[in-house]
Design a protein around this motif. Structure first.
Motif, PDB file in Angstrom:
ATOM      1  N   LYS A 235     -14.151  12.910   7.834  1.00 42.60           N
ATOM      2  CA  LYS A 235     -15.098  14.025   7.761  1.00 42.60           C
ATOM      3  C   LYS A 235     -14.503  15.317   8.322  1.00 42.60           C
ATOM      4  O   LYS A 235     -14.778  16.413   7.836  1.00 42.60           O
ATOM      5  CB  LYS A 235     -16.374  13.666   8.542  1.00 42.60           C
ATOM      6  CG  LYS A 235     -17.230  12.591   7.886  1.00 42.60           C
ATOM      7  CD  LYS A 235     -18.403  12.218   8.781  1.00 42.60           C
ATOM      8  CE  LYS A 235     -19.188  11.041   8.197  1.00 42.60           C
ATOM      9  NZ  LYS A 235     -20.277  10.594   9.110  1.00 42.60           N
ATOM     10  N   LYS A 236     -13.678  15.186   9.332  1.00 42.65           N
ATOM     11  CA  LYS A 236     -13.095  16.347   9.987  1.00 42.65           C
ATOM     12  C   LYS A 236     -11.792  16.803   9.313  1.00 42.65           C
ATOM     13  O   LYS A 236     -11.223  17.836   9.668  1.00 42.65           O
ATOM     14  CB  LYS A 236     -12.826  16.033  11.460  1.00 42.65           C
ATOM     15  CG  LYS A 236     -12.652  17.282  12.328  1.00 42.65           C
ATOM     16  CD  LYS A 236     -12.652  16.921  13.799  1.00 42.65           C
ATOM     17  CE  LYS A 236     -12.539  18.187  14.651  1.00 42.65           C
ATOM     18  NZ  LYS A 236     -12.591  17.886  16.105  1.00 42.65           N
ATOM     19  N   GLY A 237     -11.334  16.023   8.336  1.00 41.20           N
ATOM     20  CA  GLY A 237     -10.089  16.378   7.656  1.00 41.20           C
ATOM     21  C   GLY A 237      -8.852  16.023   8.440  1.00 41.20           C
ATOM     22  O   GLY A 237      -7.754  16.534   8.153  1.00 41.20           O
ATOM     23  N   MET A 238      -8.981  15.144   9.417  1.00 45.53           N
ATOM     24  CA  MET A 238      -7.835  14.703  10.204  1.00 45.53           C
ATOM     25  C   MET A 238      -7.078  13.599   9.465  1.00 45.53           C
ATOM     26  O   MET A 238      -7.672  12.840   8.694  1.00 45.53           O
ATOM     27  CB  MET A 238      -8.295  14.154  11.567  1.00 45.53           C
ATOM     28  CG  MET A 238      -8.932  15.164  12.483  1.00 45.53           C
ATOM     29  SD  MET A 238      -9.645  14.357  13.964  1.00 45.53           S
ATOM     30  CE  MET A 238      -8.178  13.589  14.694  1.00 45.53           C
ATOM     31  N   PRO A 239      -5.778  13.478   9.675  1.00 46.76           N
ATOM     32  CA  PRO A 239      -5.055  12.329   9.111  1.00 46.76           C
ATOM     33  C   PRO A 239      -5.517  11.042   9.791  1.00 46.76           C
ATOM     34  O   PRO A 239      -5.904  11.051  10.963  1.00 46.76           O
ATOM     35  CB  PRO A 239      -3.591  12.633   9.432  1.00 46.76           C
ATOM     36  CG  PRO A 239      -3.641  13.557  10.606  1.00 46.76           C
ATOM     37  CD  PRO A 239      -4.887  14.377  10.433  1.00 46.76           C
ATOM     38  N   LEU A 240      -5.489   9.953   9.053  1.00 46.47           N
ATOM     39  CA  LEU A 240      -5.957   8.679   9.623  1.00 46.47           C
ATOM     40  C   LEU A 240      -5.038   8.194  10.742  1.00 46.47           C
ATOM     41  O   LEU A 240      -5.493   7.617  11.720  1.00 46.47           O
ATOM     42  CB  LEU A 240      -6.038   7.610   8.532  1.00 46.47           C
ATOM     43  CG  LEU A 240      -7.077   7.836   7.435  1.00 46.47           C
ATOM     44  CD1 LEU A 240      -7.121   6.632   6.510  1.00 46.47           C
ATOM     45  CD2 LEU A 240      -8.453   8.100   8.019  1.00 46.47           C
ATOM     46  N   ASN A 276       1.791   5.533   4.394  1.00 46.78           N
ATOM     47  CA  ASN A 276       2.062   6.029   5.744  1.00 46.78           C
ATOM     48  C   ASN A 276       1.076   7.152   6.061  1.00 46.78           C
ATOM     49  O   ASN A 276       1.257   8.296   5.650  1.00 46.78           O
ATOM     50  CB  ASN A 276       3.500   6.538   5.844  1.00 46.78           C
ATOM     51  CG  ASN A 276       3.840   7.008   7.254  1.00 46.78           C
ATOM     52  OD1 ASN A 276       2.989   7.098   8.140  1.00 46.78           O
ATOM     53  ND2 ASN A 276       5.114   7.335   7.468  1.00 46.78           N
ATOM     54  N   THR A 277       0.028   6.815   6.798  1.00 47.45           N
ATOM     55  CA  THR A 277      -1.037   7.793   7.060  1.00 47.45           C
ATOM     56  C   THR A 277      -0.694   8.770   8.173  1.00 47.45           C
ATOM     57  O   THR A 277      -1.513   9.617   8.514  1.00 47.45           O
ATOM     58  CB  THR A 277      -2.354   7.063   7.399  1.00 47.45           C
ATOM     59  OG1 THR A 277      -2.135   6.175   8.513  1.00 47.45           O
ATOM     60  CG2 THR A 277      -2.863   6.277   6.210  1.00 47.45           C
ATOM     61  N   TYR A 278       0.499   8.646   8.732  1.00 47.55           N
ATOM     62  CA  TYR A 278       0.997   9.685   9.644  1.00 47.55           C
ATOM     63  C   TYR A 278       1.670  10.793   8.830  1.00 47.55           C
ATOM     64  O   TYR A 278       1.650  11.957   9.222  1.00 47.55           O
ATOM     65  CB  TYR A 278       2.002   9.104  10.640  1.00 47.55           C
ATOM     66  CG  TYR A 278       1.365   8.390  11.804  1.00 47.55           C
ATOM     67  CD1 TYR A 278       1.160   9.028  13.024  1.00 47.55           C
ATOM     68  CD2 TYR A 278       0.969   7.055  11.689  1.00 47.55           C
ATOM     69  CE1 TYR A 278       0.582   8.369  14.105  1.00 47.55           C
ATOM     70  CE2 TYR A 278       0.396   6.384  12.762  1.00 47.55           C
ATOM     71  CZ  TYR A 278       0.202   7.056  13.962  1.00 47.55           C
ATOM     72  OH  TYR A 278      -0.376   6.401  15.022  1.00 47.55           O
ATOM     73  N   LYS A 279       2.254  10.419   7.706  1.00 48.31           N
ATOM     74  CA  LYS A 279       3.009  11.371   6.891  1.00 48.31           C
ATOM     75  C   LYS A 279       2.152  11.961   5.764  1.00 48.31           C
ATOM     76  O   LYS A 279       2.317  13.125   5.391  1.00 48.31           O
ATOM     77  CB  LYS A 279       4.234  10.676   6.299  1.00 48.31           C
ATOM     78  CG  LYS A 279       5.258  11.617   5.681  1.00 48.31           C
ATOM     79  CD  LYS A 279       6.489  10.842   5.256  1.00 48.31           C
ATOM     80  CE  LYS A 279       7.580  11.751   4.726  1.00 48.31           C
ATOM     81  NZ  LYS A 279       8.150  12.629   5.777  1.00 48.31           N
ATOM     82  N   TYR A 280       1.242  11.146   5.234  1.00 45.66           N
ATOM     83  CA  TYR A 280       0.407  11.594   4.117  1.00 45.66           C
ATOM     84  C   TYR A 280      -1.068  11.570   4.518  1.00 45.66           C
ATOM     85  O   TYR A 280      -1.558  10.563   5.040  1.00 45.66           O
ATOM     86  CB  TYR A 280       0.630  10.704   2.902  1.00 45.66           C
ATOM     87  CG  TYR A 280       1.981  10.902   2.257  1.00 45.66           C
ATOM     88  CD1 TYR A 280       2.167  11.877   1.278  1.00 45.66           C
ATOM     89  CD2 TYR A 280       3.076  10.135   2.647  1.00 45.66           C
ATOM     90  CE1 TYR A 280       3.412  12.074   0.693  1.00 45.66           C
ATOM     91  CE2 TYR A 280       4.325  10.321   2.075  1.00 45.66           C
ATOM     92  CZ  TYR A 280       4.488  11.296   1.096  1.00 45.66           C
ATOM     93  OH  TYR A 280       5.725  11.490   0.535  1.00 45.66           O
ATOM     94  N   PRO A 281      -1.786  12.679   4.263  1.00 45.09           N
ATOM     95  CA  PRO A 281      -3.213  12.734   4.623  1.00 45.09           C
ATOM     96  C   PRO A 281      -4.068  11.913   3.660  1.00 45.09           C
ATOM     97  O   PRO A 281      -3.598  11.485   2.601  1.00 45.09           O
ATOM     98  CB  PRO A 281      -3.532  14.230   4.509  1.00 45.09           C
ATOM     99  CG  PRO A 281      -2.586  14.727   3.450  1.00 45.09           C
ATOM    100  CD  PRO A 281      -1.320  13.936   3.655  1.00 45.09           C
TER     101      PRO A 281
END
Length: 347
Positions: A235-240, A276-281
């Motif tokens: 909801k906040k647009g943060m990466p997982l 990779n949810t650190y590299k891709y939103p």
């Protein structure tokens, strides 16, 4: 007088033969003929099996296989073999056994859970039903079928909801797939679909988030809270920024799903993979494992809170410490890092 004696002798011989034949038939049909000690033994008769294949399974279970052969021939079972899984009860007669294995195909509980790939699931299924893993995998990944039902290679695992299902051992690969499709639509009933829509997520997105939740915590009572964290981030647009997705990305990139990874390293965060949810939103293209029903429902019934972070709780193993702010999370994380360093876990 002499002729009468001859006729009487013939009659007596005939009676003796008839008595012996009746005794033989009775013994072949109704005398108990099992040789095992358990209450029940099972045989699995393959599709298009010959009598010899059935007989081979029966030999160690029966006291007298020849009497069974004779009755099987007489009752025409030898030319009318039925495929399936059949039960033979202790102390059954040959007649009872034939009646059982010709018409009483017994279903059983097939079960599967938490496989990371469709290939692993196919192998798990093939261990339980007649078709081999290659046949099951071919049917599962049939492009025409996937296109028709809007699945992709990344999402087809979603169709198989982990559970126990009553099936017949000789169910075909296609029959199994069709059964699972029905179970999939039955699972995604109106109630679950309404909750999914309220989250503004697709079925695949719910399943993918649930797969991450599944990997993050084995504690069923904690899953709604973990799911709430990921929904808050979305909801906040943060990466997982979910470690389990990095582990999956590493396994998939290296094509090695047997490796055991207990710790994500900084270099792993650079793996170039959509998982990779650190590299891709955003949400990965598909699940990283098969989520349990509890994990799926945890997403659909996620806890409402203001947490955005969590880390393993070293004082309450299996559970996590949750934080609303990054500074609070960093303090929790330092405690975890000190603990895991002390354990000597480098990978």
């Amino acid at each position: 007088m002499y002729i009468k004696k001859i006729l009487m002798a013939i009659a007596l011989v005939g009676l003796a033969v008839a008595a012996y034949f009746a005794y033989f038939i009775y013994g072949a049909m109704f005398k108990q003929n099992t040789a095992f000690l358990n209450d029940t033994a099972y045989i699995q008769v393959p599709t298009n099996a010959k009598y010899e294949q059935v007989r081979e399974q029966l030999v160690p279970l029966l006291k007298d296989i020849k009497s069974f052969d004779a009755l099987a021939e007489r009752k025409k079972y030898t030319t009318n073999i039925k495929a399936g899984r059949f039960a033979i009860k202790k102390d059954m007669s040959n007649n009872d056994i034939i009646n059982s294995i010709r018409s009483k195909n017994i279903p059983f509980k097939l079960s599967f859970n938490n496989q990371e790939r469709i290939q692993n699931l196919a192998g798990r299924i093939a261990q339980q039903i007649e078709p081999d893993s290659l046949s099951v995998l071919k049917i599962m990944t049939d492009k025409t079928f996937m296109d028709k039902h809007k699945f992709t290679e990344a999402t087809v695992l979603n169709m198989y909801v982990p559970n126990s299902y009553e099936v017949f051992w000789n169910t075909s690969a296609e029959g199994f797939r069709e059964r699972m499709l029905k179970e999939y639509y039955r699972f995604w009933n109106d109630k679950r679909q309404t909750k999914r829509k309220a989250l503004n997520l697709t079925v695949n997105e719910v399943m993918t988030i649930a797969s991450i939740v599944q990997k993050e915590t084995a504690k069923v009572d904690e899953r709604p809270r973990v799911a709430g964290v990921y929904l808050n981030r979305i909801k906040k647009g943060m990466p997982l920024q979910a470690d389990p997705t990095v582990i999956f990305a590493k396994k998939k990139t290296e094509n090695d799903f047997d490796q055991i990874i207990k710790r994500v390293l900084f270099k792993d965060l650079e793996i170039d993979s959509p998982y990779n949810t650190y590299k891709y939103p955003g949400i990965p293209p598909g699940p990283i494992t098969m989520p349990d029903v509890s994990a799926i429902d945890a997403v659909l019934n996620a806890e409402s809170h203001n947490y955005y972070y969590f880390v393993a709780n070293v004082k309450n193993f299996g559970y996590h410490k949750f934080a609303k702010t990054l500074s609070q999370h960093n303090a929790n994380r330092q405690e975890y890092v000190r603990w895991i360093n002390g354990q000597g876990v480098n990978r």
